[in-house]
Design a protein around this motif. Sequence first.
Motif, mmCIF file in Angstrom:
data_model
loop_
_atom_site.group_PDB
_atom_site.id
_atom_site.type_symbol
_atom_site.label_atom_id
_atom_site.label_comp_id
_atom_site.label_asym_id
_atom_site.label_seq_id
_atom_site.Cartn_x
_atom_site.Cartn_y
_atom_site.Cartn_z
ATOM 1 N N ILE A 125 45.879 -10.589 61.151
ATOM 2 C CA ILE A 125 45.402 -9.545 62.069
ATOM 3 C C ILE A 125 45.580 -9.996 63.515
ATOM 4 N N SER A 129 49.975 -9.368 64.540
ATOM 5 C CA SER A 129 50.239 -8.149 65.292
ATOM 6 C C SER A 129 51.425 -8.341 66.231
ATOM 7 N N GLN A 199 41.314 -5.476 71.101
ATOM 8 C CA GLN A 199 41.852 -4.611 70.048
ATOM 9 C C GLN A 199 41.873 -5.332 68.702
ATOM 10 N N GLN A 200 42.330 -6.609 68.745
ATOM 11 C CA GLN A 200 42.360 -7.391 67.497
ATOM 12 C C GLN A 200 40.960 -7.566 66.942
ATOM 13 N N ARG A 202 38.476 -5.539 67.255
ATOM 14 C CA ARG A 202 38.070 -4.280 66.615
ATOM 15 C C ARG A 202 38.685 -4.169 65.218
ATOM 16 N N ASP A 203 39.990 -4.435 65.130
ATOM 17 C CA ASP A 203 40.664 -4.392 63.826
ATOM 18 C C ASP A 203 39.986 -5.334 62.838
ATOM 19 N N PHE A 206 36.410 -4.229 61.804
ATOM 20 C CA PHE A 206 36.525 -3.089 60.906
ATOM 21 C C PHE A 206 36.902 -3.554 59.501
ATOM 22 N N TRP A 207 37.882 -4.458 59.473
ATOM 23 C CA TRP A 207 38.351 -4.946 58.182
ATOM 24 C C TRP A 207 37.288 -5.776 57.468
#
Lengths: 360, 254
Positions: A125, A129, A199-200, A202-203, A206-207
């Motif tokens: 992640i 990216s 952003q990472q 957040r990803d 979430f994951w």
Amino acid sequence: MAVSPAAGALAFRPRRASVVLGLCAGLVALAFLASLAIGPVTIAPGRILDILAAALAGERASGAALREAVIVLDVRLPRTLLGLLVGGGIALAGAVTQGIFRNPLADPGLIGISNGAALAAAAWIVAGSHVAGYLPLALADLGLPVMAFCGALVATVALYAISTHEGRTSVVTMLFAGIAIAALAAAGTGLLVFAASDQQLRDFTFWSFGSLGGATWAKVAALLPFMALLVLISTRLPRALDALALGEAEAFHVGIDVQRAKWLAILGIAAGAGASVAVAGVIGFIGLVVPHLIRLMVGPGHRLLLPCAGLLGGALLLGADVVARTVVSPAELPLGVVTAGFGAPFFLWLLLRKRAALMG
Amino acid sequence: MYCAHDIGFSAGGRHLLEAASVAVRPGTVTVLIGPNGAGKSTLFKLMAGERRPQRGQVTLDGIDLAGLRPAQLARLRAVLPQSVHVAFPFTVAEVVGIGAARGRDLPARIGRALARVELGALASQNYELLSGGEKQRVQLARALVQLEASEGPGYLLLDEPTASLDLAQQLLVLRLMRDLAAEGAGILAVLHDLNLAAMVADEIVALKQGRVAVRGTPEQVLTQACIADLYGVDVRVGWAPPTPFLLPQAASRA
């Protein structure tokens, strides 16, 4: 467990076996329908069957039927299939892990295997990216499960190498090594989070909640080869795992190629644990509790244990997902919260029961 | 014939076996004896195929064990290890069936094997709840199921088969070994009890410090001089036709 009550069930408890296998398959069908039916819009099971039949026949829905068809086919069906694959994969990987470590407490989520997968997934992640932009879309979808598989593989091999000496696996060493591997992987994951961009982050967050929420057909397709590998391997293992319950030398005596069985098992565990972590994060207790339940019902023979565990695992995870997305609707509970909420108390109950048996 | 030829094996800088040879013929019982640390267990493991000899070779009907896959080897010989802990709550019948080729007649074969070790009544018991002696006999039944399915005469290797058994069960196992030999199987057993060895053996092979010190019939091996050489104790050897017997009560340090 003292004396088995079934007098005629000499060798393989045959009648109860088919009943339990049928029961597990029935539960899967029930959970499958419930998962497709329950949600913000309730769709009657009869309608669901019509929609599925129409889709299989290649008919396109139109008008009022279109809305329901879209909900079932594009939203709920991928999520349901993903849940079946993840739950079945975790339970099956758990049963194989327990067989190869000769210990009913071995679970990929407990002994660091899932954490190894999570570390590798986090690395994908954060660092991936940068790479993913250059890859074709299909490969980018595969990146996460492939990395998680590799992480799980490394963790499993390390764990086995550390805890096994001259063919004997030490339970205490296995648990301590598992704790250490889990801690090390968590530290590595923390370091990655520290270095991640917003952003990472957040990803990643979430994951890591562990949810089937982002289910797409592409994710189902990305998961499928790993689960197929696990299922294929699990059909080759029952006899070896039964024999390994006696010990490695004894398994060799009855004709098992022990090294081959071990490597097959490790590959399968990594595929199941890794791919499910890639999709849904670390989901605890399914891999521990489900095989245990099946052993209570049909005994420890792996010929039945493995398929039953896979089916029941899929059904239970689907059930947990239905709970996760309905109790606080329209929000969703993280799936791991639901499985741990049910699984941890059950596990404690098992320990207490075992303690009572051990202490007379 | 099941043979170890000139076996050499060392581990941890110690020579465990040097130029040791054993031959087990179909229809006979061969017993390995010797003091603790003489190399009996090592030789047993090498014969079973668990380990490879560093020098010499083990052959089964002329084929080097190194060239056989585990499944092929399992069709030629069965092994009874010393004590077996089973990881999951298998029933007695399930343990006996482990490793056997599945088939319609497997329950019947399991039943026959359990009857031969007089444990038919415990078939559906949880294995881990049995006594040490019962577990030992369950494992023997498991080896019997494997032996029955073997190709050719079939060989059975037994590591201390009487270790945790009471007197009646010891005699049961000895009788079983003789019966199996009479049915044509080749039997190799490690035994500590020399009187039991005298009762059951066609040939006794005595190991001392990794070498074969003496071999022959019980009368040839179990003599006052040989026992003194092997174990360093002086015992009176009596004669209970047709076999010799030892009286430890009359022993003194040689």
